[in-house]
Design a protein around this motif. Sequence first.
Motif, PDB file in Angstrom:
ATOM      1  N   TYR A 139       0.829  -1.202   0.000  1.00 12.04           N
ATOM      2  CA  TYR A 139       0.000   0.000   0.000  1.00 12.04           C
ATOM      3  C   TYR A 139       0.861   1.250   0.000  1.00 12.04           C
ATOM      4  CZ  TYR A 139      -3.272   3.546   1.531  1.00 12.04           C
ATOM      5  OH  TYR A 139      -4.019   4.681   1.621  1.00 12.04           O
ATOM      6  N   LEU A 140       1.877   1.249   0.848  1.00 11.31           N
ATOM      7  CA  LEU A 140       2.753   2.416   0.927  1.00 11.31           C
ATOM      8  C   LEU A 140       3.514   2.607  -0.382  1.00 11.31           C
ATOM      9  CD1 LEU A 140       3.626   4.637   2.837  1.00 11.31           C
ATOM     10  CD2 LEU A 140       5.486   3.165   3.585  1.00 11.31           C
ATOM     11  N   GLY A 141       3.970   1.523  -0.987  1.00 12.85           N
ATOM     12  CA  GLY A 141       4.663   1.628  -2.266  1.00 12.85           C
ATOM     13  C   GLY A 141       3.759   2.150  -3.362  1.00 12.85           C
ATOM     14  N   ASN A 142       2.518   1.665  -3.380  1.00 11.06           N
ATOM     15  CA  ASN A 142       1.563   2.154  -4.378  1.00 11.06           C
ATOM     16  C   ASN A 142       1.240   3.625  -4.160  1.00 11.06           C
ATOM     17  OD1 ASN A 142       1.456  -0.324  -5.584  1.00 11.06           O
ATOM     18  ND2 ASN A 142      -0.394  -0.973  -4.503  1.00 11.06           N
ATOM     19  N   PHE A 143       1.112   4.021  -2.895  1.00 10.19           N
ATOM     20  CA  PHE A 143       0.826   5.422  -2.577  1.00 10.19           C
ATOM     21  C   PHE A 143       1.970   6.312  -3.050  1.00 10.19           C
ATOM     22  CE2 PHE A 143       1.166   9.012   0.379  1.00 10.19           C
ATOM     23  CZ  PHE A 143      -0.051   9.618   0.150  1.00 10.19           C
ATOM     24  N   LEU A 144       3.210   5.910  -2.774  1.00  9.61           N
ATOM     25  CA  LEU A 144       4.361   6.710  -3.207  1.00  9.61           C
ATOM     26  C   LEU A 144       4.475   6.737  -4.733  1.00  9.61           C
ATOM     27  CD1 LEU A 144       7.022   5.669  -0.553  1.00  9.61           C
ATOM     28  CD2 LEU A 144       5.735   7.801  -0.682  1.00  9.61           C
ATOM     29  N   ALA A 145       4.172   5.635  -5.384  1.00  2.91           N
ATOM     30  CA  ALA A 145       4.216   5.604  -6.848  1.00  2.91           C
ATOM     31  C   ALA A 145       3.156   6.534  -7.434  1.00  2.91           C
ATOM     32  CB  ALA A 145       4.011   4.178  -7.348  1.00  2.91           C
ATOM     33  N   LEU A 146       1.968   6.546  -6.833  1.00  2.52           N
ATOM     34  CA  LEU A 146       0.907   7.442  -7.297  1.00  2.52           C
ATOM     35  C   LEU A 146       1.302   8.902  -7.108  1.00  2.52           C
ATOM     36  CD1 LEU A 146      -1.993   7.858  -8.342  1.00  2.52           C
ATOM     37  CD2 LEU A 146      -2.724   7.816  -5.952  1.00  2.52           C
ATOM     38  N   MET A 147       1.865   9.235  -5.953  1.00  2.49           N
ATOM     39  CA  MET A 147       2.296  10.615  -5.716  1.00  2.49           C
ATOM     40  C   MET A 147       3.404  11.007  -6.697  1.00  2.49           C
ATOM     41  SD  MET A 147       0.504  12.039  -3.496  1.00  2.49           S
ATOM     42  CE  MET A 147      -0.951  11.098  -3.799  1.00  2.49           C
ATOM     43  N   SER A 169       4.994  14.087 -11.444  1.00  4.45           N
ATOM     44  CA  SER A 169       5.614  14.167 -12.768  1.00  4.45           C
ATOM     45  C   SER A 169       4.641  14.734 -13.799  1.00  4.45           C
ATOM     46  CB  SER A 169       6.124  12.800 -13.203  1.00  4.45           C
ATOM     47  OG  SER A 169       5.055  11.897 -13.379  1.00  4.45           O
ATOM     48  N   ILE A 170       3.361  14.415 -13.687  1.00  2.43           N
ATOM     49  CA  ILE A 170       2.363  14.996 -14.596  1.00  2.43           C
ATOM     50  C   ILE A 170       2.262  16.494 -14.373  1.00  2.43           C
ATOM     51  CG2 ILE A 170      -0.103  15.075 -15.125  1.00  2.43           C
ATOM     52  CD1 ILE A 170      -0.155  12.047 -14.632  1.00  2.43           C
ATOM     53  N   LEU A 171       2.207  16.910 -13.109  1.00  2.34           N
ATOM     54  CA  LEU A 171       2.122  18.335 -12.789  1.00  2.34           C
ATOM     55  C   LEU A 171       3.362  19.079 -13.269  1.00  2.34           C
ATOM     56  CD1 LEU A 171       0.687  20.677 -11.276  1.00  2.34           C
ATOM     57  CD2 LEU A 171       2.023  20.012  -9.288  1.00  2.34           C
ATOM     58  N   ALA A 172       4.532  18.511 -13.030  1.00  2.00           N
ATOM     59  CA  ALA A 172       5.772  19.165 -13.463  1.00  2.00           C
ATOM     60  C   ALA A 172       5.849  19.233 -14.985  1.00  2.00           C
ATOM     61  CB  ALA A 172       6.977  18.422 -12.895  1.00  2.00           C
ATOM     62  N   GLY A 173       5.425  18.174 -15.659  1.00  3.43           N
ATOM     63  CA  GLY A 173       5.443  18.171 -17.120  1.00  3.43           C
ATOM     64  C   GLY A 173       4.508  19.211 -17.701  1.00  3.43           C
ATOM     65  N   ASN A 174       3.313  19.323 -17.135  1.00  6.53           N
ATOM     66  CA  ASN A 174       2.363  20.325 -17.625  1.00  6.53           C
ATOM     67  C   ASN A 174       2.865  21.741 -17.358  1.00  6.53           C
ATOM     68  OD1 ASN A 174       0.599  18.452 -18.627  1.00  6.53           O
ATOM     69  ND2 ASN A 174      -0.716  18.445 -16.832  1.00  6.53           N
TER      70      ASN A 174
END
Length: 104
Positions: free
Chosen positions: A29-37, A42-47
């Motif tokens: 769960y923690l790994g998935n949460f960190l991957a999602l963040m 990265s999407i926000l920075a790219g935009n």
Amino acid sequence: LFPQLQAAAWRLLVGTPGPAVLNDTSIGYLGNFLALMSLLFSILAGNSYTSLYSQNEAIFCALFAEVSEAKSLMEQLALVCSGRPFYRSALENISRYVADDLKR
């Protein structure tokens, strides 16, 4: 104060009383949460980068167009007005336009 905040955040995110023993579900769960963040960042920075790059490109294109028009005006002024009494005044006006508007 920090240990209590850490324990409260751990209970909220993972659901176990503390980080003493991690089972596979908590780690996943923690790994998935960190991957999602990471993905959202990265999407926000790219935009943001795309937006800033597009704005910078538009500014340079507008500046290039204005400088091209000024160059064209200078060439037309040299061809049409050379030898006329207002030629020096027209050159001074072009020079003032370049100094005041284009270099600013």
